[in-house]
Scaffold this active site. Structure first.
Site, PDB file in Angstrom:
ATOM      1  N   ARG A 120       0.827  -1.213   0.000  1.00  0.00           N
ATOM      2  CA  ARG A 120       0.000   0.000   0.000  1.00  0.00           C
ATOM      3  C   ARG A 120       0.861   1.263   0.000  1.00  0.00           C
ATOM      4  O   ARG A 120       1.858   1.329   0.725  1.00  0.00           O
ATOM      5  CB  ARG A 120      -0.848  -0.045   1.276  1.00  0.00           C
ATOM      6  CG  ARG A 120      -1.992   0.884   1.271  1.00  0.00           C
ATOM      7  CD  ARG A 120      -3.133   0.277   1.974  1.00  0.00           C
ATOM      8  NE  ARG A 120      -3.028   0.457   3.425  1.00  0.00           N
ATOM      9  CZ  ARG A 120      -4.088   0.375   4.216  1.00  0.00           C
ATOM     10  NH1 ARG A 120      -5.277   0.136   3.709  1.00  0.00           N
ATOM     11  NH2 ARG A 120      -3.951   0.505   5.502  1.00  0.00           N
ATOM     12  N   ARG A 152       2.114   4.254   4.711  1.00  0.00           N
ATOM     13  CA  ARG A 152       1.474   4.887   5.860  1.00  0.00           C
ATOM     14  C   ARG A 152       2.243   4.525   7.124  1.00  0.00           C
ATOM     15  O   ARG A 152       2.729   3.411   7.260  1.00  0.00           O
ATOM     16  CB  ARG A 152       0.028   4.385   5.980  1.00  0.00           C
ATOM     17  CG  ARG A 152      -0.932   5.269   5.260  1.00  0.00           C
ATOM     18  CD  ARG A 152      -2.292   4.679   5.167  1.00  0.00           C
ATOM     19  NE  ARG A 152      -2.854   4.222   6.437  1.00  0.00           N
ATOM     20  CZ  ARG A 152      -4.114   3.833   6.563  1.00  0.00           C
ATOM     21  NH1 ARG A 152      -4.935   3.862   5.527  1.00  0.00           N
ATOM     22  NH2 ARG A 152      -4.572   3.403   7.720  1.00  0.00           N
ATOM     23  N   ARG A 163      -4.375  -3.579  14.716  1.00  0.00           N
ATOM     24  CA  ARG A 163      -5.569  -3.071  14.039  1.00  0.00           C
ATOM     25  C   ARG A 163      -6.498  -4.217  13.642  1.00  0.00           C
ATOM     26  O   ARG A 163      -7.715  -4.095  13.727  1.00  0.00           O
ATOM     27  CB  ARG A 163      -5.168  -2.243  12.814  1.00  0.00           C
ATOM     28  CG  ARG A 163      -4.660  -0.865  13.200  1.00  0.00           C
ATOM     29  CD  ARG A 163      -3.708  -0.298  12.160  1.00  0.00           C
ATOM     30  NE  ARG A 163      -4.365   0.064  10.933  1.00  0.00           N
ATOM     31  CZ  ARG A 163      -3.738   0.131   9.754  1.00  0.00           C
ATOM     32  NH1 ARG A 163      -2.465  -0.165   9.663  1.00  0.00           N
ATOM     33  NH2 ARG A 163      -4.404   0.485   8.694  1.00  0.00           N
TER      34      ARG A 163
END
Ligand code: AMP
Length: 205
Positions: A120, A152, A163
């Site tokens: 990502r 990120r 998470r």
């Protein structure tokens, strides 16, 4: 149309929400994006938010609830909520401010989520990419604003595991709150196939 999109990290929530928003004329209300903007502003509140996000923890309900209320008010009642509600308290809060038509659940395994997160990338303004599944035209550069892409800060292994755990323990139970409104979508397909699966499920209702 008032929609919620729910799924674990890297299930494609942001990508699918922005495609649907464009196609259906909805406001894309991304809580993670709003929080990252506040974190990047360098304010005191931003520092507190950044600390939580980077550790993979949820930020306090009171803060996200206030932000959601404002965003919904600005949206003229046509929206797709991405990243809210993330626990039962937030779902009960949302009941007080707006009805919801459908909840799109993007289903992907933890294994897929972890694999996808590694590729990502994001630009400083929040446009998101994936090195394999959604590459930019020019490697490492945002198609929209030409800014450099980066990983990120919360896409570290420790934060990812945290998470995912939070997703299973706190967010998944929220689906029971929306019984009868949940559209189950297989998020393990390619981006366009997931998009069409969502449109088909919405039209069937
Ligand atoms: P996302 O971009 O949706 O993966 O969100 C990134 C991070 O922002 C999450 O891991 C949380 O730390 C924070 N966050 C986003 N939405 C919420 C929410 N509804 N409640 C609390 N924290 C949130």
């Amino acid at each position: 149309m008032r929609l919620i999109i729910i799924g674990p990290q890297a299930s494609g929530k942001g990508t699918q929400a922005s495609m649907l928003a464009k196609e259906m004329g909805l406001s894309h209300l991304s809580m993670g994006e709003k929080l990252r903007q506040e974190a990047a502003s360098g304010s005191r509140l931003g520092h507190q938010i950044k600390e939580r996000i980077d550790k993979g923890e949820l930020v306090p309900n009171e803060l996200v609830e206030k932000m959601t209320k404002r965003l919904i008010k600005e949206s003229n009642g046509k929206f797709i909520l991405d990243g809210f509600p993330r626990n039962e308290e937030q779902a009960r809060f949302l009941d007080l401010i707006t009805p919801i038509d459908h909840v799109i659940q993007l289903k992907v395994s933890d294994k897929t989520a972890v694999e996808r997160i590694g590729g990502r990338r994001e630009c400083p303004k929040g446009h998101d990419y994936h090195v394999f599944y959604k590459p930019p035209k020019k490697e490492g550069v945002c198609d929209v604003d030409g800014l450099p892409l980066h990983r990120r800060a919360d896409d570290t292994s420790a934060a990812i595991m945290k998470r995912l755990q939070t997703y299973h323990n706190r967010t998944e139970p929220v689906l029971a709150h929306y019984k009868g409104k949940v559209l189950d979508i297989n998020g393990e397909q390619g981006i366009r196939d997931v998009h069409f699966a969502i449109l088909k499920a919405l039209h069937k209702r």
